[in-house]
Design an enzyme around this catalytic site. Structure first.
Site, PDB file in Angstrom:
ATOM      1  N   GLU A 166       0.804  -1.228   0.000  1.00 26.17           N
ATOM      2  CA  GLU A 166       0.000   0.000   0.000  1.00 26.17           C
ATOM      3  C   GLU A 166       0.836   1.277   0.000  1.00 26.17           C
ATOM      4  O   GLU A 166       0.842   2.040   0.972  1.00 26.17           O
ATOM      5  CB  GLU A 166      -0.948   0.008   1.210  1.00 26.17           C
ATOM      6  CG  GLU A 166      -1.954  -1.122   1.190  1.00 26.17           C
ATOM      7  CD  GLU A 166      -2.938  -1.059   2.359  1.00 26.17           C
ATOM      8  OE1 GLU A 166      -2.769  -0.198   3.244  1.00 26.17           O
ATOM      9  OE2 GLU A 166      -3.871  -1.873   2.385  1.00 26.17           O
ATOM     10  N   GLU A 354      -5.693  -8.446   0.849  1.00 23.25           N
ATOM     11  CA  GLU A 354      -6.260  -8.061   2.152  1.00 23.25           C
ATOM     12  C   GLU A 354      -7.732  -7.714   1.986  1.00 23.25           C
ATOM     13  O   GLU A 354      -8.109  -7.046   1.024  1.00 23.25           O
ATOM     14  CB  GLU A 354      -5.590  -6.803   2.728  1.00 23.25           C
ATOM     15  CG  GLU A 354      -4.236  -6.998   3.323  1.00 23.25           C
ATOM     16  CD  GLU A 354      -3.683  -5.718   3.950  1.00 23.25           C
ATOM     17  OE1 GLU A 354      -4.467  -4.825   4.334  1.00 23.25           O
ATOM     18  OE2 GLU A 354      -2.451  -5.623   4.047  1.00 23.25           O
TER      19      GLU A 354
HETATM   20  O1  IFM Z   1      -3.805  -2.887   9.252  1.00 22.56           O
HETATM   21  C1  IFM Z   1      -3.810  -2.417   7.940  1.00 22.56           C
HETATM   22  C2  IFM Z   1      -2.674  -3.019   7.150  1.00 22.56           C
HETATM   23  O2  IFM Z   1      -1.438  -2.802   7.742  1.00 22.56           O
HETATM   24  C3  IFM Z   1      -2.640  -2.430   5.760  1.00 22.56           C
HETATM   25  N1  IFM Z   1      -3.942  -2.530   5.130  1.00 22.56           N
HETATM   26  C4  IFM Z   1      -5.085  -2.090   5.873  1.00 22.56           C
HETATM   27  C5  IFM Z   1      -5.104  -2.746   7.242  1.00 22.56           C
HETATM   28  C6  IFM Z   1      -6.332  -2.275   8.036  1.00 22.56           C
HETATM   29  O3  IFM Z   1      -6.296  -0.906   8.225  1.00 22.56           O
END
Ligand code: IFM
Length: 458
Positions: A166, A354
């Site tokens: 990200e 994710e």
């Molecule tokens: O916890 C984070 C992760 O580190 C990166 N993506 C989003 C998740 C939730 O906010």
């Protein structure tokens, strides 16, 4: 919906990140990262919490991986802490850091769990930040060297690699808004960090590829489906700008399209940092793109927002159903994002690296009944299936996350795990969502017969 609808090659897993779970912040030669510094600075994190100890995955890794096995989860995504491997970020390698990840990898393999490694999930070595961090172009070499060390150490056993997690979040929150480490602010820092992170995501891919032809190489992006608040031209333009910033800025240069300057004029100011030949250096043919989606964003025009003239209307202002992060629950978002990424001509494969949700979790008679999380996951997985049935080349889904952990500036308050963690005692309790995922994944493949995995529980 049943798991078999996705076919036999679909990768199911969970994702985690080093700083959020490991703890052991100063153990066995680990150097300081920007998050060690930021989270230990008063006023930066909810209730001044930090992840010095967090869930102490560093010591509990074998029992946590045994829980993965218990839950039938065949793929485990975790990140490496750069400053555990190279305490100052450069040159000197900390063998005890390498040993730790060797133990994690070997234990996964022993239990038939496939490791998926992220090289960078936001915890830059502090010494590199002192040299400018992501705003210093030298980071391309530093990151290349670090990548090479990791692949040489673990590439004999680990096939799946993700370069950066990200980039929009750590450059935006860390170098523009100052709400994440290293707490820097301003457009100049942001744009230079963006350009260098974009160079690094491609360079990381090239370094991995140069060290072996069998690696499965990807990188991951945060992305949200975006809609205008009103059907006016101004709101449509605002939504297009937000889309360019939040969804397109890192992936398009990677796949050879360059930065989305036409929809986001502010990116013209990036020219200061772009050197001749960079256009080629920004692109790399990844084997897969990881998309990470949690919500959708509703955007309106706003004269008061500097640079963008666009504003996100948060979920509480719209009175919609939301998670503890104040993110709207909108499962169709993941469908739209999958369709959007699938429309790019040169993305060979997409994996949802994710997706998950934070809700209030309570222990009742020793159990955590998190029905809302189960519904959230089911609804989102259904939307992934909908996209897949329409021909989207999506080939994996990883839940965020295995165990409750340190949620960055929000500290330990938002719990995202399939497994509840008592942060005082380190006790783990599998939540109903964990049992649901176990049921969903049952018989996924023949697991190796190991000694009863609960013997690893400490
Ligand atoms: O916890 C984070 C992760 O580190 C990166 N993506 C989003 C998740 C939730 O906010």
């Amino acid at each position: 919906m049943i798991r078999e609808d996705f076919g036999t090659n679909f990768k199911w897993g969970v994702s985690t990140a080093a700083y959020q779970i490991e703890g052991a912040h100063n153990i066995d030669g680990k150097g300081k990262s920007i998050w060690d510094e930021f989270a230990n600075t008063k006023g930066k994190i909810f209730k001044n919490q930090n992840a010095n100890a967090s869930c102490n995955f560093y010591e509990h890794y074998s029992s946590d991986i045994a829980l993965l096995y218990e839950l039938n989860i065949p793929n485990f995504r975790f990140s490496l802490s750069w400053s555990r491997i190279m305490p100052t970020g450069r040159k000197v390698v900390n063998e005890r850091g390498i040993d730790f990840y060797n133990r994690v990898i070997d234990f996964c393999l022993e239990l038939g769990i496939e490791p998926w490694i992220t090289l960078y999930h936001w915890d830059l070595p502090l010494d590199l930040e002192k040299k400018g961090g992501w705003t210093n172009r030298d980071i391309v070499d530093w990151f290349g060297d670090y990548t090479s060390v990791c692949i040489k150490a673990f590439g004999d056993r680990v096939k799946n690699w993700m370069v950066i997690n990200e980039p929009m979040v750590f450059t935006g929150a860390g170098y523009f808004l100052g709400v994440h480490a290293p707490g820097k602010k301003g457009l100049t820092r942001f744009l230079s960090a963006v350009h260098h992170a974009t160079l690094c995501q491609a360079e990381g891919g090239r370094v991995i590829r140069s060290l072996g032809s069998n690696f499965n190489i990807g990188t991951t992006f945060s992305c949200s489906h975006i809609e205008p608040l009103h059907s006016t031209e101004k709101d449509h333009q605002a939504a297009a700008k937000a889309d360019a910033l939040l969804n397109r800025m890192f992936v398009e240069p990677l796949i050879g399209l360059g930065y989305p300057v036409n929809d986001l004029k502010i990116l013209q100011r990036m020219e200061t940092y772009i050197k001749s030949g960079d256009e080629q250096k920004l692109s790399f043919d990844m084997d897969f793109i990881g998309i990470q989606n949690y919500t959708r964003e509703i955007v309106t025009h706003s004269y008061f927002m500097p640079f963008l003239k666009a504003k996100i209307i948060k979920a509480d202002k719209r009175k919609v159903e939301r998670t503890l992060m104040n993110w709207e629950i909108y499962p169709e978002s993941i469908y739209h994002i999958l369709k959007k990424f699938n429309d790019y001509k040169n993305i060979p494969q997409i994996i949802v690296t994710e997706n998950g949700a934070a809700f209030e979790d309570h222990i009742t008679d020793g159990k955590v009944h998190d029905e809302k999380r189960i519904k959230y996951l089911q609804d989102h997985i259904s939307q992934v299936l909908r996209a897949k049935k329409e021909g989207v080349n999506v080939n994996g889904y990883f839940v965020w996350t295995l165990i409750d952990n340190f949620e960055w500036a929000e500290g330990f308050y938002p719990r995202f795990g399939l497994i509840y963690v008592n942060f005082s005692t380190n006790q783990r309790i599998i939540k109903s969502s964990g049992y649901w995922y176990r049921q969903f994944l049952q018989n996924i493949n023949s697991k190796p017969l190991v000694q009863k995995s609960s013997e690893y529980l400490i």
